[in-house]
Design a protein around this motif. Structure first.
Motif, PDB file in Angstrom:
ATOM      1  N   LEU A 176       0.846  -1.187   0.000  1.00  0.00           N
ATOM      2  CA  LEU A 176       0.000   0.000   0.000  1.00  0.00           C
ATOM      3  C   LEU A 176       0.884   1.240   0.000  1.00  0.00           C
ATOM      4  O   LEU A 176       2.114   1.142   0.143  1.00  0.00           O
ATOM      5  N   ASP A 177       0.260   2.420  -0.163  1.00  0.00           N
ATOM      6  CA  ASP A 177       1.056   3.637  -0.075  1.00  0.00           C
ATOM      7  C   ASP A 177       1.508   3.838   1.380  1.00  0.00           C
ATOM      8  O   ASP A 177       1.141   3.079   2.281  1.00  0.00           O
ATOM      9  N   TRP A 178       2.315   4.858   1.604  1.00  0.00           N
ATOM     10  CA  TRP A 178       2.965   5.036   2.910  1.00  0.00           C
ATOM     11  C   TRP A 178       1.962   5.110   4.063  1.00  0.00           C
ATOM     12  O   TRP A 178       2.209   4.616   5.155  1.00  0.00           O
ATOM     13  N   ASP A 179       0.801   5.697   3.796  1.00  0.00           N
ATOM     14  CA  ASP A 179      -0.205   5.873   4.846  1.00  0.00           C
ATOM     15  C   ASP A 179      -1.224   4.732   4.872  1.00  0.00           C
ATOM     16  O   ASP A 179      -2.127   4.721   5.731  1.00  0.00           O
ATOM     17  N   GLY A 180      -1.120   3.806   3.957  1.00  0.00           N
ATOM     18  CA  GLY A 180      -2.021   2.659   3.940  1.00  0.00           C
ATOM     19  C   GLY A 180      -3.399   2.949   3.380  1.00  0.00           C
ATOM     20  O   GLY A 180      -4.338   2.174   3.609  1.00  0.00           O
ATOM     21  N   ASN A 181      -3.536   4.038   2.625  1.00  0.00           N
ATOM     22  CA  ASN A 181      -4.849   4.414   2.097  1.00  0.00           C
ATOM     23  C   ASN A 181      -5.061   4.011   0.639  1.00  0.00           C
ATOM     24  O   ASN A 181      -6.190   3.776   0.207  1.00  0.00           O
ATOM     25  N   LEU A 182      -3.983   3.953  -0.122  1.00  0.00           N
ATOM     26  CA  LEU A 182      -4.077   3.686  -1.550  1.00  0.00           C
ATOM     27  C   LEU A 182      -3.325   2.401  -1.910  1.00  0.00           C
ATOM     28  O   LEU A 182      -2.382   1.997  -1.224  1.00  0.00           O
ATOM     29  N   VAL A 183      -3.736   1.808  -3.007  1.00  0.00           N
ATOM     30  CA  VAL A 183      -3.137   0.552  -3.467  1.00  0.00           C
ATOM     31  C   VAL A 183      -1.834   0.820  -4.208  1.00  0.00           C
ATOM     32  O   VAL A 183      -1.743   1.736  -5.031  1.00  0.00           O
ATOM     33  N   ASP A 184      -0.821   0.048  -3.897  1.00  0.00           N
ATOM     34  CA  ASP A 184       0.378  -0.024  -4.735  1.00  0.00           C
ATOM     35  C   ASP A 184       0.366  -1.351  -5.494  1.00  0.00           C
ATOM     36  O   ASP A 184       0.506  -1.380  -6.700  1.00  0.00           O
ATOM     37  N   TYR A 185       0.176  -2.447  -4.760  1.00  0.00           N
ATOM     38  CA  TYR A 185       0.127  -3.774  -5.402  1.00  0.00           C
ATOM     39  C   TYR A 185      -0.809  -4.685  -4.620  1.00  0.00           C
ATOM     40  O   TYR A 185      -0.604  -4.915  -3.429  1.00  0.00           O
ATOM     41  N   ILE A 186      -1.845  -5.179  -5.302  1.00  0.00           N
ATOM     42  CA  ILE A 186      -2.701  -6.228  -4.726  1.00  0.00           C
ATOM     43  C   ILE A 186      -2.960  -7.321  -5.762  1.00  0.00           C
ATOM     44  O   ILE A 186      -3.950  -8.032  -5.701  1.00  0.00           O
ATOM     45  N   GLY A 187      -2.057  -7.443  -6.693  1.00  0.00           N
ATOM     46  CA  GLY A 187      -2.208  -8.440  -7.744  1.00  0.00           C
ATOM     47  C   GLY A 187      -1.556  -7.931  -9.016  1.00  0.00           C
ATOM     48  O   GLY A 187      -1.200  -6.753  -9.130  1.00  0.00           O
ATOM     49  N   SER A 188      -1.399  -8.815  -9.983  1.00  0.00           N
ATOM     50  CA  SER A 188      -0.684  -8.453 -11.200  1.00  0.00           C
ATOM     51  C   SER A 188      -1.520  -8.733 -12.436  1.00  0.00           C
ATOM     52  O   SER A 188      -2.463  -9.527 -12.401  1.00  0.00           O
ATOM     53  N   ALA A 189      -1.147  -8.077 -13.520  1.00  0.00           N
ATOM     54  CA  ALA A 189      -1.783  -8.319 -14.816  1.00  0.00           C
ATOM     55  C   ALA A 189      -0.747  -8.048 -15.905  1.00  0.00           C
ATOM     56  O   ALA A 189       0.308  -7.457 -15.648  1.00  0.00           O
ATOM     57  N   MET A 190      -1.075  -8.470 -17.116  1.00  0.00           N
ATOM     58  CA  MET A 190      -0.133  -8.354 -18.228  1.00  0.00           C
ATOM     59  C   MET A 190      -0.907  -8.017 -19.498  1.00  0.00           C
ATOM     60  O   MET A 190      -1.863  -8.706 -19.854  1.00  0.00           O
TER      61      MET A 190
END
Length: 829
Positions: free
Chosen positions: A125-139
């Motif tokens: 998640l982002d530094w504050d835990g509010n936004l997604v950075d990675y919760i799965g992958s796609a191609m």
């Protein structure tokens, strides 16, 4: 290369002009819920050209600091750090990320679930835990890996464990053995998509990459490329996507996709520079100037293609190695690609070209996969008995090239798998009917056909797994129930098997003995006939031997199980292990008497019965369990020389018990069930390379005697059994020779070997010829390969409506609002 330290996690951080962040990350690693003696922190100072090394050394003298003479990029820096490390598991953490306290523990616990798990992707998640950075992958179909929902609010739904194509390099874990087998990150990438490439290669080799949401980290998202110019980031992304696709796609897919990818790269470059590609058309009039102004964003795409050409010789070498060692098909990996039809850039000119390319080349059509149901009557979870273990491994083997759903009739615990897991109650024919309609091949064991009309009446290809001769088993199991009930249980089991034998297209049994037995039963039912014999005179296309199997590697001990743990069993005691359950057709009483006799001269012999309460709630504790305890009590050896587990050992934990044992035992009576049985517990002994003592009369007794894997004794002979136990426990020369023989033989029983007939059949499934000739089924009634779906343009009202549903489901109303706002901003530009 440092000496490998089992159980240790080596965390690799790469520092390039980010010392403050690096020191903060090290501080957070010191607060993990993980033993400090099992944690190694390696920092690679990637030639920052400043005082970074001195500052890190002063702030964190306990870390292993590796100084690179030049900037190797993320890929090269990570590889350098791994070379200096010693852990069994490698963790990668961006220097501007911080781990949650459970970051390491959750990942290692996921690794312990299966040796097939080669890597674990953390939730980021982002530094504050509010936004997604990675919760799965796609191609995307053109080789660009991406992270769905990045920068969007964290979804409100609970996250789930699932297999992914790749993890993010900002927080991920890889088994060292797997990392080394893959030669680590590809340093030609320098940065961007090296984590995508590693994950793709890992999946192609048959390892699983599992997303574990409990392994959580937070990422600052520094704009690290801003000072270098966004066009350089574009260049690396375009070039590395070409590298990734060329290396990893199979020949057929690459031949179809690469021309479209190159065309799209050029179209994207032209669109980024807002160029008019018709300006050189002669009809535009004369313009003899030698130059034209072109944006660097356009040149980034052109240069990327040129560097792809420049690197083709070395890329071809890598491609040849990857394709020759792959064990998973492109079709099978498609499910991990997620939404491949993602343009990744927005402009009308670009999107028009995108639609023309995907429509012309057909690169977004889903590949056809054979859909397979594997059905077991046993529960799926941490504690699994033989039938569930067998079904699990069948599903795992078949999932390499097919879409597999494992159906349990007795409940399922949350567990990660490279296939779908569904629980269907034995009385829910409606749910089974839906699954039956949507599949091509059905593989089942036990009572499934008797329980569900939809299976009984199915015209799909049926594979009946009859490795357990249940009618012979009932001859012993029903003995205590009185004549009428005994007769009924045997006749019912016979009827169940006969129904399967009359309808099945392909049958699996556990040994040649069983195969000969079942050929007789098939002949009596009229299935041995000219139609089946004409093109298959040995009838292996009708019935093949698929014994129970074992995993390729025996894992290192993860925790003590018996010695020094269970009261009464000391560190130096000799442990005899009875793996598996206690059933009425076994003879534990003779074994208990033999151990009591042996204990008179050797007071350090301990017998442990590993399973007494079956994990299936419908299987009661059998009378022999109480009788055995009573006998041990009577002989004065209960909880002194003879010990009973009160429950059942977890499937993922059984290697700890096997690893502490000195020998494996299995004793039974002489009867017809023995003659045709296949004692799966013996495979555990082969897996752990344990010398064995068994009663004569079954398939494995014959193997053990022939291959010198232990000692075979007559039934109910206490003296012979005591002497055999003494030999395997105290004759070191004999035990050593036995272990060498076991190491040689065990390879024949690895799952990858024993399941080959089933895998080969499902690769080209077909109805039995006599069933077609009789009209019982219709040729081609499996559903077959699904039709290619014509792609609809993914822009406009229909596409937007679909996106609203998708984002509502995965992110909630906040995500929808944010996406709308983002779209409006693009339209204003």
């Amino acid at each position: 290369m440092p000496k490998l330290r089992p159980g240790v996690v080596s965390v690799v951080l790469v520092n390039f002009r980010g010392t403050d962040d690096t020191i903060e990350a090290i501080d957070k690693l010191g607060k993990l819920d993980w033993p400090s003696d099992l944690l190694e922190i390696v920092v690679v100072e990637n030639a920052s050209g400043d005082d970074s090394a001195e500052r890190i050394r002063a702030a964190a003298p306990h870390v292993l600091l590796v100084e690179s003479k030049k900037n190797l990029g993320f890929a090269g820096g990570c590889n350098l750090g791994v070379k200096a490390s010693s852990g069994e598991f490698i963790a990668f953490l961006n220097n501007d990320a911080k781990p949650d306290s459970a970051w390491v523990r959750a990942a290692v616990e996921r690794f312990a679930e299966s040796p097939a798990i080669g890597a674990v992707a953390s939730r980021v998640l982002d530094w504050d835990g509010n936004l997604v950075d990675y919760i799965g992958s796609a191609m995307t179909w053109f080789g660009q890996g991406y992270k769905p929902l990045t920068a969007q609010p964290v979804p409100s739904e609970p996250d789930r464990v699932h297999d992914v194509l790749f993890g993010t390099g900002s927080a991920m874990f890889v088994r060292r053995s797997v990392y080394e087998a893959l030669d680590g990150f590809d340093e030609r990438f320098f940065m961007f998509f090296e984590d995508v490439d590693l994950g793709w290669r890992l999946n192609l080799r048959g390892w699983r990459y599992v997303y574990e949401p409990a392994s959580l980290a937070f990422h600052k998202h520094h704009a690290s490329m801003s000072s270098f110019g966004s066009f350089k980031e574009t260049y690396l992304l375009e070039r590395n996507a070409l590298f990734t696709q060329y290396k990893n796609l199979g020949d057929e897919a690459l031949a179809q996709t690469l021309p479209a990818t190159l065309a799209l790269t050029v179209r994207r470059a032209v669109a980024r520079g807002d160029l008019d590609s018709t300006e050189f058309d002669l009809r535009k009039g004369a313009d003899n100037g030698p130059t034209t102004e072109v944006a660097k964003e356009t040149l980034a795409g052109v240069y990327a293609i040129d560097q792809f050409v420049e690197n083709l010789p070395s890329l071809l070498e890598s491609r040849n190695e990857i394709q020759s060692s792959r064990v998973v098909s492109d079709n099978r990996l498609w499910r991990l690609f997620g939404e491949t039809d993602a343009p990744s850039y927005q402009s009308e000119h670009y999107l028009e070209g995108y639609d023309k390319i995907v429509t012309t080349f057909g690169v977004t059509a889903s590949p056809a996969l054979t859909r397979v149901l594997v059905i077991t009557g046993d529960p799926i979870g941490a504690k699994m008995a033989g039938p569930a273990i067998r079904a699990w491994n069948m599903a795992e083997a078949l999932s390499v090239d097919n879409h597999v759903t494992l159906v349990t009739l007795a409940g399922a615990e949350p567990v990660s798998a490279p296939f779908d897991i569904v629980h269907v109650s034995p009385d829910d024919n409606r749910a089974m009917s839906k699954l039956e309609r949507e599949t091509d091949v059905i593989v089942f064991q036990g009572l499934a056909m008797a329980l569900f009309d939809s299976l009984r009446k199915s015209d799909k290809i049926i594979v009946a797994d009859i490795y357990d001769p249940m009618h012979l088993e009932q001859l012993e199991q029903g003995r205590e129930l009185g004549t009428d009930q005994w007769n009924k249980q045997v006749l019912d089991a016979t009827d169940v098997l006969n129904e399967q034998l009359l309808r099945g297209d392909f049958f699996l049994c556990a040994s040649e003995r069983q195969r000969h037995f079942y050929l007789g039963q098939l002949a009596a039912l009229g299935r041995i006939n000219p139609a089946n014999y004409a093109t298959d005179p040995d009838l292996t296309n009708l019935i093949s031997v698929v014994p129970f199997g074992l995993n390729e590697e025996f894992p290192a001990q993860t925790k003590p199980a018996l010695k020094g743990v269970l009261p009464g069993i000391g560190e130096d005691d000799k442990v005899l292990l009875w793996s598996g359950g206690l059933y009425n057709w076994f003879d534990p009483k003779t074994l208990i008497r033999a151990v009591a006799k042996l204990s008179e001269n050797h007071n350090n012999v301990r017998l442990f019965f590993q399973g007494t309460k079956h994990p299936h709630p419908g299987v009661p504790e059998m009378g022999i369990v109480a009788e055995s305890r009573a006998l041990a009590q009577e002989l004065g050896v209960l909880d002194r020389s003879v010990f009973f587990n009160s429950s059942w050992v977890d499937y993922a934990d059984r290697h700890n018990y096997l690893g502490e044992a000195d020998a494996g035992v299995s004793t039974h009576y002489a009867h017809v069930e023995t003659t045709f049985s296949f004692r799966t517990r013996i495979l555990d002994y082969l897996w752990a390379e344990l010398p064995m003592v068994v009663t004569e009369g079954d398939h494995f007794a014959e193997l053990i005697a022939t291959e010198k894997l232990g000692v075979v004794v007559p039934p109910t002979d206490v003296d012979a059994l005591a002497a055999a136990l003494e030999k395997v426990l105290f004759d070191d020369k004999f035990a050593s020779a036995t272990r060498r023989n076991i190491k040689r033989v065990r390879k024949d029983y690895e799952w990858g070997t024993v399941l080959a007939p089933l895998v080969d059949f499902v690769a080209s499934p077909q109805h039995a010829p006599d069933l077609i000739a009789s009209g019982a089924v219709t040729a081609g009634s499996t559903g077959g390969a699904r039709k290619t779906v014509i792609r609809r343009k993914k822009h406009g009202v229909r596409h937007d409506a679909g996106l609203v549903v998708h984002y509502l489901k995965n992110g909630g109303p906040k995500v929808v609002v944010k996406k709308v706002q983002s779209r409006l901003r693009r339209l204003r530009k």
